[in-house]
Design an enzyme around this catalytic site. Sequence first.
Site, PDB file in Angstrom:
ATOM      1  N   CYS A  38      19.586 -72.896  -2.507  1.00 29.99           N
ATOM      2  CA  CYS A  38      19.034 -71.550  -2.696  1.00 29.99           C
ATOM      3  C   CYS A  38      18.393 -71.032  -1.403  1.00 29.99           C
ATOM      4  CB  CYS A  38      18.088 -71.526  -3.892  1.00 29.99           C
ATOM      5  SG  CYS A  38      17.958 -69.870  -4.593  1.00 29.99           S
ATOM      6  N   HIS A  55      21.140 -73.770  -7.917  1.00 29.25           N
ATOM      7  CA  HIS A  55      20.283 -74.966  -8.016  1.00 29.25           C
ATOM      8  C   HIS A  55      21.051 -76.105  -8.682  1.00 29.25           C
ATOM      9  CE1 HIS A  55      16.433 -73.306  -6.674  1.00 29.25           C
ATOM     10  NE2 HIS A  55      16.909 -72.163  -7.152  1.00 29.25           N
ATOM     11  N   GLU A  99      20.589 -79.150  -8.591  1.00 26.32           N
ATOM     12  CA  GLU A  99      19.733 -80.266  -9.048  1.00 26.32           C
ATOM     13  C   GLU A  99      19.517 -80.256 -10.561  1.00 26.32           C
ATOM     14  OE1 GLU A  99      18.749 -77.641  -7.309  1.00 26.32           O
ATOM     15  OE2 GLU A  99      16.660 -77.052  -7.662  1.00 26.32           O
TER      16      GLU A  99
HETATM   17  N1  GLN Z   1      13.213 -66.709  -2.269  1.00 24.32           N
HETATM   18  C1  GLN Z   1      14.639 -66.702  -2.332  1.00 24.32           C
HETATM   19  C2  GLN Z   1      15.175 -65.629  -3.267  1.00 24.32           C
HETATM   20  O1  GLN Z   1      14.440 -65.091  -4.050  1.00 24.32           O
HETATM   21  C3  GLN Z   1      15.169 -68.072  -2.720  1.00 24.32           C
HETATM   22  C4  GLN Z   1      14.826 -68.449  -4.122  1.00 24.32           C
HETATM   23  C5  GLN Z   1      14.984 -69.927  -4.398  1.00 24.32           C
HETATM   24  O2  GLN Z   1      15.082 -70.730  -3.481  1.00 24.32           O
HETATM   25  N2  GLN Z   1      14.993 -70.303  -5.646  1.00 24.32           N
HETATM   26  O3  GLN Z   1      16.319 -65.286  -3.229  1.00 24.32           O
END
Ligand code: GLN
Length: 529
Positions: A378, A503, A505
């Site tokens: 992400c 994500h 994970e």
């Molecule tokens: N802050 C970033 C976004 O909002 C990444 C979010 C995250 O890593 N879950 O896109």
Amino acid sequence: MGKTQKYIFVTGGVLSGVGKGITAASIGAVLQAKGATVSIQKCDPYLNVDAGLLNPAEHGECFVTKDGAETDLDLGHYERFLDIELTQKSATLAGRLLSELIMDERAGKFGGKTVQLVPHLTQSIQRAIEDAAEGSDIHIVEIGGTVGDYEGLSFIEAIRELGQKVGRANCLFVHVVYVPFISTSKEFKSKPAQNALNDLRGFGIVPDSVIVRTDLPAPANIASKISLFGGVPLEAVLMQPNVDTVFRIPETIAKSGLHTLLTQFSGLSAEPNLAKWKKIIAAQNKLPETIIRVGLVAKYMDNEDTYISVLEAIKAAAWQQKVGVDIVWINAEAATKADFESVDAILVPGGFGARGVEGKIAAARYALENNVPYLGICLGLQVAVIAAARKAGLTDANSSEFDPKTMRNVVYIMEGQQGKESTGGTLRLGDYPAILTPKSVLAKTYKATTAIERHRHRYEVNQAFKEDIIKGGLAITGTSPDGKLVEFVEAPLNNYFVATQAHPEFKSRPSRAHPLFVGLIKQAFIDKK
Ligand code: GLN
């Protein structure tokens, strides 16, 4: 007539944070291993609507389900132990139920009646529980916090009433208590646990089983005291000292008196098949020849729970690859080249806000330029894109999240997201599919040309800068089916430099490691040989 739904209610006493979630999940794992279909739910009495806006430093990671619910990290334990995919139904918060109740009141649905915690909220809680139970033989409900907390009272009353409704034979109450060891006098003190049992009885619930958490193994008289004063048969008191790995708990339960109780309750006389857990424990306890050092470039340095699913996913990949793993915490705010040089692989996990982000960009750039195995999750993808753009000459490239005025917004806010920053439930959440470029490292790693992963983000790669990103050494090898959103990038000249906007994970399991994590460990192992 349909079968009777059975319920197991797991409550806690003395203090929270002693493994109630792991206990609930492990009971489920044992029942599954005996052949039952198990569902599970966490009820959190606090007034938040979901876990999306909770501070991860305080509450630990926000776990995301396939349907995009932002939940407590206990749902992660449940998914890992039970290998099922949960939904919003399994995450019930008082704030959510109360706001629905108040909306119903405004809509005139109560026909002039006074709306009250009992019976209205308690009925909503029961409906939420019955709803989440649908389709399973046995439904496990964990009540967050400890019995006696003000805000938890409606939940305790609700499960008491539900127990009465379904009949005592169809529900099992398990109370998890903590017994401290006083180091000065070298004795275990069962008094707080006894008081906690009294509290529960005061609310009309006599538990069927008590799980006694201790740091060290406690003498037998502690169990007999708790049995006597708690009114619970001695066989139903399970002493549970800290163990080397949480994955041992299902086995501990299976060998205890609680198992006999679970057999009677479920009517399943089969011995549980714990082969899967035995394999995980063996993999974990094997002394590996090679240890891979994975640098986790993190912002929250003092709470492992903040990154728990990422840590579990790294470990699962190492077990699968039969190597040891040493997770090296690299403070994103103070990271130096020496930190990056000291590890075999670099992982940049998700995150929000500008703090520590330059350290994460530096980590991605180091991995990109030095062919160090890299997995970006992400925010870890976004910093990789920023690093590549800067490498290509756009030295001021940034994300509009960290520099709202930047002209080189290689990562920018999605359409429809402006003005919603820091509001609840507005991120791009849950499962989305991606199309992977055939023959890319990612397609090879997934052994597929599509991937479905869970998301939780607001910002996106700005494809207006595609040429710069490519010039900087990255290729976009995974997009949304319409091609509009960048879902995956990789560095074609590196052995393993991959990043995802999602994500992964959350979909890793202890006995079925996620391919992206396996890929990272595998390459680091090859490089080390
Ligand atoms: N802050 C970033 C976004 O909002 C990444 C979010 C995250 O890593 N879950 O896109």
